[in-house]
Design a protein around this motif. Structure first.
Motif, PDB file in Angstrom:
ATOM      1  N   ALA A  76       0.842  -1.200   0.000  1.00 59.53           N
ATOM      2  CA  ALA A  76       0.000   0.000   0.000  1.00 59.53           C
ATOM      3  C   ALA A  76       0.876   1.249   0.000  1.00 59.53           C
ATOM      4  O   ALA A  76       1.838   1.333   0.759  1.00 59.53           O
ATOM      5  CB  ALA A  76      -0.907  -0.004   1.230  1.00 59.53           C
ATOM      6  N   ASP A  77       0.562   2.189  -0.874  1.00 56.09           N
ATOM      7  CA  ASP A  77       1.245   3.485  -0.933  1.00 56.09           C
ATOM      8  C   ASP A  77       2.741   3.381  -1.217  1.00 56.09           C
ATOM      9  O   ASP A  77       3.525   4.235  -0.795  1.00 56.09           O
ATOM     10  CB  ASP A  77       1.020   4.272   0.373  1.00 56.09           C
ATOM     11  N   ASP A  78       3.165   2.325  -1.904  1.00 59.33           N
ATOM     12  CA  ASP A  78       4.587   2.168  -2.234  1.00 59.33           C
ATOM     13  C   ASP A  78       4.718   1.520  -3.613  1.00 59.33           C
ATOM     14  O   ASP A  78       4.936   0.308  -3.730  1.00 59.33           O
ATOM     15  CB  ASP A  78       5.292   1.330  -1.169  1.00 59.33           C
ATOM     16  N   ALA A  79       4.562   2.350  -4.647  1.00 64.51           N
ATOM     17  CA  ALA A  79       4.606   1.832  -6.017  1.00 64.51           C
ATOM     18  C   ALA A  79       5.962   1.208  -6.330  1.00 64.51           C
ATOM     19  O   ALA A  79       6.038   0.130  -6.938  1.00 64.51           O
ATOM     20  CB  ALA A  79       4.293   2.946  -7.016  1.00 64.51           C
ATOM     21  N   GLY A  80       7.051   1.857  -5.921  1.00 65.81           N
ATOM     22  CA  GLY A  80       8.384   1.314  -6.185  1.00 65.81           C
ATOM     23  C   GLY A  80       8.593  -0.026  -5.504  1.00 65.81           C
ATOM     24  O   GLY A  80       9.139  -0.959  -6.089  1.00 65.81           O
ATOM     25  N   GLY A  81       8.148  -0.131  -4.245  1.00 61.80           N
ATOM     26  CA  GLY A  81       8.249  -1.391  -3.524  1.00 61.80           C
ATOM     27  C   GLY A  81       7.410  -2.477  -4.169  1.00 61.80           C
ATOM     28  O   GLY A  81       7.810  -3.648  -4.217  1.00 61.80           O
ATOM     29  N   SER A  82       6.252  -2.097  -4.703  1.00 67.49           N
ATOM     30  CA  SER A  82       5.387  -3.060  -5.389  1.00 67.49           C
ATOM     31  C   SER A  82       6.045  -3.585  -6.659  1.00 67.49           C
ATOM     32  O   SER A  82       5.933  -4.769  -6.984  1.00 67.49           O
ATOM     33  CB  SER A  82       4.035  -2.423  -5.715  1.00 67.49           C
ATOM     34  N   VAL A  83       6.753  -2.711  -7.360  1.00 67.30           N
ATOM     35  CA  VAL A  83       7.473  -3.141  -8.561  1.00 67.30           C
ATOM     36  C   VAL A  83       8.581  -4.125  -8.182  1.00 67.30           C
ATOM     37  O   VAL A  83       8.810  -5.120  -8.871  1.00 67.30           O
ATOM     38  CB  VAL A  83       8.042  -1.922  -9.330  1.00 67.30           C
TER      39      VAL A  83
END
Length: 196
Positions: A170-177
Motif C-alpha cells: 500500500a502506498d509504495d509503487a516502487g516497492g510493489s514493482v
C-alpha cells in the motif's frame, strides 16, 4: 444454486502444443493484470502454449456458498483442461483460481498458486494431496494467506512480507514493482525447472 451459464472465454498463445499451461484468474484479477501477464510472458519464453481463462463472475456470486464457488471454478477449469486433450501440464491460478487446486492434485498437474486462499479447507486439503511440483506465493499482509499453513504443506513457497492480496505494498509503487520483480524471478525458476 450457481448460475449454469458458461462464463469462461479462453485466449490462446501458441508455443509447444504438447505443453499447455492454463492460466486461471481471480475474482477481479484478469490475465491482463501484472502477475498473470508476466506469468504468460515467462511461459512463452520457455516455449509453452498458454490458455488464459477470462471469466465474468456471475452477478449472484457473492451469495454463493463456498461449495458453490468451488463447483463453479472447478467447472470452468475442468473444461479448459479437458479441451487440451492431455496436453495441460501446468496450472497457474490467482486467488479464486486456487479453488481449482483439487484438479491439479487429482490429475497430477504441476501448479503455481498466486495468493491462494489458504483459509478454505478445500484448498489446503487439495494442496496436501498434491504430489507434483507446486509453488505457492503469498503476501504477509494478505488475510487469505496463512504462513503456517503454507510452510506445513511441504511445497515450494515464497512469502513476501507486508504484501497484500495483490502482492503489492500500500502506498509504495516502487516497492510493489520490486515485489513483482521478485515474483517474476521465482516463477521463471519454477517454470524452467519443469523442463520439457
Amino acid at each position: 444454486m450457481p448460475d449454469p451459464v458458461r462464463f469462461t472465454v479462453p485466449t490462446r498463445f501458441d508455443g509447444d502444443r504438447d505443453r499447455v499451461a492454463v492460466v486461471v484468474p481471480g475474482v477481479g484479477y484478469s490475465p491482463a493484470r501484472p502477475l498473470l501477464h508476466f506469468a504468460r510472458s515467462i511461459l512463452l519464453q520457455h516455449g509453452w502454449t498458454v490458455q488464459e481463462l477470462w471469466w465474468q463472475i456471475p452477478e449472484r456470486f457473492s451469495q454463493f456458498s463456498v461449495d458453490d464457488r468451488i463447483d463453479w471454478v472447478e467447472r470452468q477449469v475442468t473444461e479448459a483442461v479437458d479441451a487440451e486433450a492431455g496436453a495441460c501440464r501446468l496450472l497457474i491460478g490467482k486467488s479464486l483460481g486456487s479453488l481449482a487446486c483439487g484438479i491439479a492434485a487429482d490429475r497430477s498437474i504441476p501448479a503455481t498458486w498466486l495468493t491462494p486462499v489458504l483459509t478454505i479447507d478445500h484448498v489446503t486439503a487439495a494442496l496436501q494431496r498434491a504430489t507434483e511440483p507446486t509453488l505457492l506465493i503469498g503476501g504477509g499482509a494478505d488475510k487469505l494467506w496463512d504462513s503456517q499453513v503454507a510452510r506445513s504443506l511441504g511445497h515450494e513457497f515464497l512469502e513476501v512480507p507486508s504484501a497484500d492480496h495483490g502482492l503489492e505494498l500500500a502506498d509504495d509503487a516502487g516497492g510493489s514493482v520490486e515485489i513483482l520483480r521478485q515474483v517474476v524471478s521465482r516463477l521463471d525458476r519454477f517454470i524452467g525447472s519443469l523442463g520439457r
